[in-house]
Design a protein around this motif. Structure first.
Motif, short mmCIF file in Angstrom:
data_model
loop_
_atom_site.label_atom_id
_atom_site.label_comp_id
_atom_site.label_asym_id
_atom_site.label_seq_id
_atom_site.Cartn_x
_atom_site.Cartn_y
_atom_site.Cartn_z
N PRO A 136 1.00 -1.25 -0.01
CA PRO A 136 0.01 0.01 -0.14
C PRO A 136 0.84 1.18 -0.05
O PRO A 136 0.48 2.40 -0.68
CB PRO A 136 -0.78 -0.09 1.32
CG PRO A 136 -0.80 -1.63 1.65
CD PRO A 136 0.62 -2.02 1.23
N GLU A 154 2.32 2.03 -3.32
CA GLU A 154 1.29 2.61 -4.40
C GLU A 154 1.16 3.97 -3.87
O GLU A 154 1.01 4.82 -4.83
CB GLU A 154 0.04 1.79 -4.06
CG GLU A 154 -0.85 1.77 -5.23
CD GLU A 154 -2.10 0.82 -4.97
OE1 GLU A 154 -3.05 1.25 -5.57
OE2 GLU A 154 -1.82 -0.20 -4.35
N MET A 155 1.04 4.40 -2.62
CA MET A 155 1.03 6.04 -2.38
C MET A 155 2.20 6.41 -2.76
O MET A 155 1.94 7.60 -3.32
CB MET A 155 0.96 5.97 -0.80
CG MET A 155 -0.23 5.68 -0.13
SD MET A 155 -0.17 5.74 1.67
CE MET A 155 -1.28 4.56 2.34
N PHE A 175 -3.01 9.67 -4.09
CA PHE A 175 -3.15 9.65 -2.78
C PHE A 175 -3.59 11.08 -2.07
O PHE A 175 -4.49 10.98 -1.11
CB PHE A 175 -1.76 9.34 -2.24
CG PHE A 175 -1.56 9.59 -0.66
CD1 PHE A 175 -2.15 8.61 0.17
CD2 PHE A 175 -0.91 10.19 0.00
CE1 PHE A 175 -2.06 8.36 1.53
CE2 PHE A 175 -0.57 10.43 1.43
CZ PHE A 175 -1.19 9.62 2.17
N TYR A 188 -6.50 1.48 -0.14
CA TYR A 188 -5.05 0.86 -0.02
C TYR A 188 -5.23 -0.53 0.57
O TYR A 188 -4.40 -1.37 0.23
CB TYR A 188 -4.10 1.60 0.67
CG TYR A 188 -3.75 3.02 -0.07
CD1 TYR A 188 -3.12 2.76 -1.37
CD2 TYR A 188 -4.37 4.22 0.19
CE1 TYR A 188 -2.89 3.99 -1.95
CE2 TYR A 188 -4.13 5.09 -0.49
CZ TYR A 188 -3.40 4.97 -1.90
OH TYR A 188 -3.12 6.15 -2.50
#
Lengths: 362, 318
Positions: free
Chosen positions: B11, B14-15, B22, B280
């Motif tokens: 997660p 990904e952020m 985000f 997420y």
């Protein structure tokens, strides 16, 4: 005049401790049982069709009485408030469904009771926060249970055997050569099964409440610190209350799906239903078994009758009557809280007291 | 290992990889949080002044939004409809005080709480009866709020700020400031605090309990109206809003039952927390976790800080 204890002498302690020490009470219960077992199956309720009596009034009222008994044990006797009743009924229904698919040949009554036990375990898990918090704060914990379980009923496809509809439905189940559950079962058979379970569970509840465990619940309810000092363990008392109450609620959930509705989805177990059950307990009377019967009957039957009468006698459409019955429920709860916060059960108590003294005022 | 990676690392990767997404998620969470906070604010006001846990606050929000839209549909100009709704809420506050609260003086908190559940049902039934159950759109433009959205390019992508959300946040801040001043500087505000502190002492110095209750329910009605307008602008005006109103409970747990700023900060924690978790971590659990995640945060708070962030330390623990 007809209801007094004068002249009824007890010569043993056991007689004093009986569930119904007065002869009049015994006769009254016997008459009620005869009405439930003989008269209603034979004659129905005057003025209503037999189908309607069974499907829309008697069976649901008996099932909801079991729910109300369960919630009353928790709220009325142990003093732990819960708004997760709807979801716990769902646990009962879904676990009964799973048990029936895993053991297809098992007797359905055993499935129902097993699902009650599963719900008891789930209820104990969600009752754990009650050891640290109480009052309004417990509402949040039980709402967590409510919303989490609702989510699980949708997202965990295993619970409904991965079928496309996302709901659960009953199949025909036989017992002693009779179809007792499922689409082809007879309403009368289901009525007798639900009634018998209700009688047995009431008997069980009244005895547990009069016993050691029930007393420990009431002590915790009245004053937890004092109860702890006397030697009641809050852990066992609270968790047993949650377990016992969830057992009843789980059984009623399984009965609701497999002996009344026939099929159900998540919507049958949502938070609004939890409120309805809470109303049944409040209107009936906190901490009273008689009250559970009265509350479930009143809260269920009055809206049904209002809708039916509005439709047939006055020709109002269903939408208006639906809203009218919601308003009625709200007004009923406010009025009951103002007039008699202890519910219908207290009114019944007062009536009994008056009957004892009648015709004298005191 | 893979599970640990999916929970602990993926997660955040990904952020970092899509910072614009985000930030968008943060903004969405912030707006949702403001609205949760506004609902919770209504609870706090009434709880502070009368010790009643007012369960009907979410349905008051629905009632405000529905009646506003319905008045407008009758052909009444938007701003006059707002005034009509306010008058309606004043009458409602007076009725509630007269018919319910006054009858239940000196009763246990549980009983008062249950009576507000009864009130909720009365309002649901009446509102459905009068206004119908069909969802309708909120009259945002007619009230003079800007529509459209701001796009703010950053990190190779873009973040959208809906103008109505920006106005919601601004109005929420203004309202909190006004309420804070109202509570601390005005005569009525002092009266409210006195009542909250001790009913009998307040009565003995000549504060009218009944009047205070009417005022506080009316103020809660105003808050409900503001909440209703902005929430109605984000989704349609319907009874589904009521379920979202349950989210106010975890907000109160986090912020504390008696703190105005706590309500807003609790709302933001819930709003941001559940948005981020949903985006997420939600897919790991099969999504839709928004429904219960707020309660989990609240449970954690209950176990470790039961009075909330700003609450009074009066909570009775077992």
């Amino acid at each position: 005049m007809f209801y007094r204890e004068t002249g009824q002498f007890k010569s043993k302690y056991k007689e004093e401790l009986a569930a119904f020490p007065l002869a009049e009470d015994k006769v009254g219960i016997a008459i009620l049982l005869v009405i439930a077992y003989v008269f209603i199956p034979l004659f129905g309720i005057p003025g209503l069709s037999f189908e309607f009596t069974m499907g829309a009034i008697m069976i649901p009222v008996f099932i909801f009485t079991i729910t109300t008994l369960g919630l009353n044990i928790l709220l009325g006797f142990a003093g732990q408030i819960s708004l997760g009743t709807g979801a716990f009924m769902g646990v009962g229904a879904y676990s009964c469904y799973k048990i029936m698919t895993i053991f297809p040949d098992l007797n359905i009554i055993i499935c129902v009771i097993l699902s009650g036990l599963v719900t008891a375990i789930v209820g104990m898990i969600f009752g754990l926060p009650s050891l640290k918090i109480k009052g309004f704060y417990l509402i949040v914990a039980t709402l967590a249970a409510q919303f989490f379980l609702e989510w699980a009923f949708i997202r965990v496809a295993w619970l409904y055997n991965y079928n496309d509809s996302g709901g659960i439905e009953g199949t025909n189940k036989e017992m002693f050569g009779l179809i007792v559950s499922g689409p082809q079962s007879d309403a009368l058979t289901r009525y007798f099964i639900v009634l018998t379970l209700l009688v047995l569970l009431t008997w069980l509840a009244s005895n547990v409440i009069r016993g050691r465990i029930g007393r420990s619940w009431m002590m915790i309810r009245d004053m937890d610190i004092a109860a702890e000092l006397i030697g009641v363990r809050p852990l066992t008392a609270k968790l047993s209350a949650f377990a016992f109450s969830s057992f009843y609620i789980g059984i009623s959930g399984a009965l609701m799906v497999f002996f009344w509705l026939g099929a159900a989805e998540v919507e049958s177990f949502d938070v609004n239903h939890s409120f309805t059950y809470l109303f049944m307990v409040i209107i009936g009377g906190l901490g009273s078994i008689t009250g559970s019967y009265m509350g479930a009957a009143l809260v269920w039957v009055i809206p049904v009758l209002i809708k039916e009468i509005g439709k047939t006698a006055f020709g109002f459409d269903a939408f208006v009557m639906e809203n009218f019955s919601i308003i009625f429920l709200g007004v009923a709860i406010v009025v009951i809280l103002i007039v008699e916060p202890h519910g219908l059960a207290r009114l019944w108590q007062i009536t009994k007291q008056k009957l004892r003294l009648w015709p004298f005022p005191y | 290992m893979e599970i640990l990676y999916a929970i602990l690392i993926a997660p955040f990767v990904e952020m970092g990889a899509y910072p614009d997404l985000f930030i968008q998620a943060l903004w969405d969470g912030f707006v949702a949080g403001t609205l949760y906070g506004l609902i919770a604010l209504g609870f706090v006001l009434i709880f502070k002044a009368s010790g009643v846990f007012n369960f009907s606050q979410p349905i008051l929000v629905v009632l405000a939004a529905l009646s506003l839209v319905s008045f407008y549909k009758l052909g009444i100009p938007a701003w006059i409809s707002v005034i009509l709704v306010l008058i309606m809420f004043y009458i409602l506050a007076w009725l509630v005080e007269r018919l319910i609260l006054r009858q239940l003086v000196n009763q246990d908190g549980n009983i008062l709480f249950m009576s507000t559940i009864g009130l909720t049902f009365i309002i649901i039934g009446a509102a459905q009866w009068i206004f119908g159950g069909v969802p309708s759109a909120m009259i945002v433009n007619e009230l003079g709020f800007p529509n459209g959205s701001l796009e703010w390019p950053m990190f190779g992508g873009g973040v959208y700020f809906e103008m109505i959300d920006v106005s919601a946040a601004v109005i929420a801040v203004i309202m909190i400031v006004i309420l804070a001043v109202f509570f601390s500087k005005t005569k009525i505000g002092r009266g409210l605090r006195a009542v909250a502190d001790d009913h009998q002492a307040a009565l003995s110095v000549g504060i009218s309990l009944n009047q205070i209750w009417v005022i506080v329910w009316f103020v809660a009605g105003i808050v409900a109206l503001v909440t209703g307008i902005f929430w109605g602008a984000r989704s349609d005006v319907s009874f589904a809003l009521q379920i979202i109103g349950f989210k106010a409970l975890p907000v109160l747990i986090i912020g504390g039952f008696t703190s105005i700023q706590g309500a807003i900060i609790g709302g933001l924690i819930i709003g941001l927390g559940e948005k981020i978790f949903e985006i997420y971590w939600g897919p790991l659990l099969g999504s839709g976790v928004e429904g219960w995640f707020a309660y989990v945060i609240a449970l954690v708070f209950l176990l470790y800080r039961p009075q909330g962030l700003f609450g009074d330390k009066l909570i009775e623990r077992v």
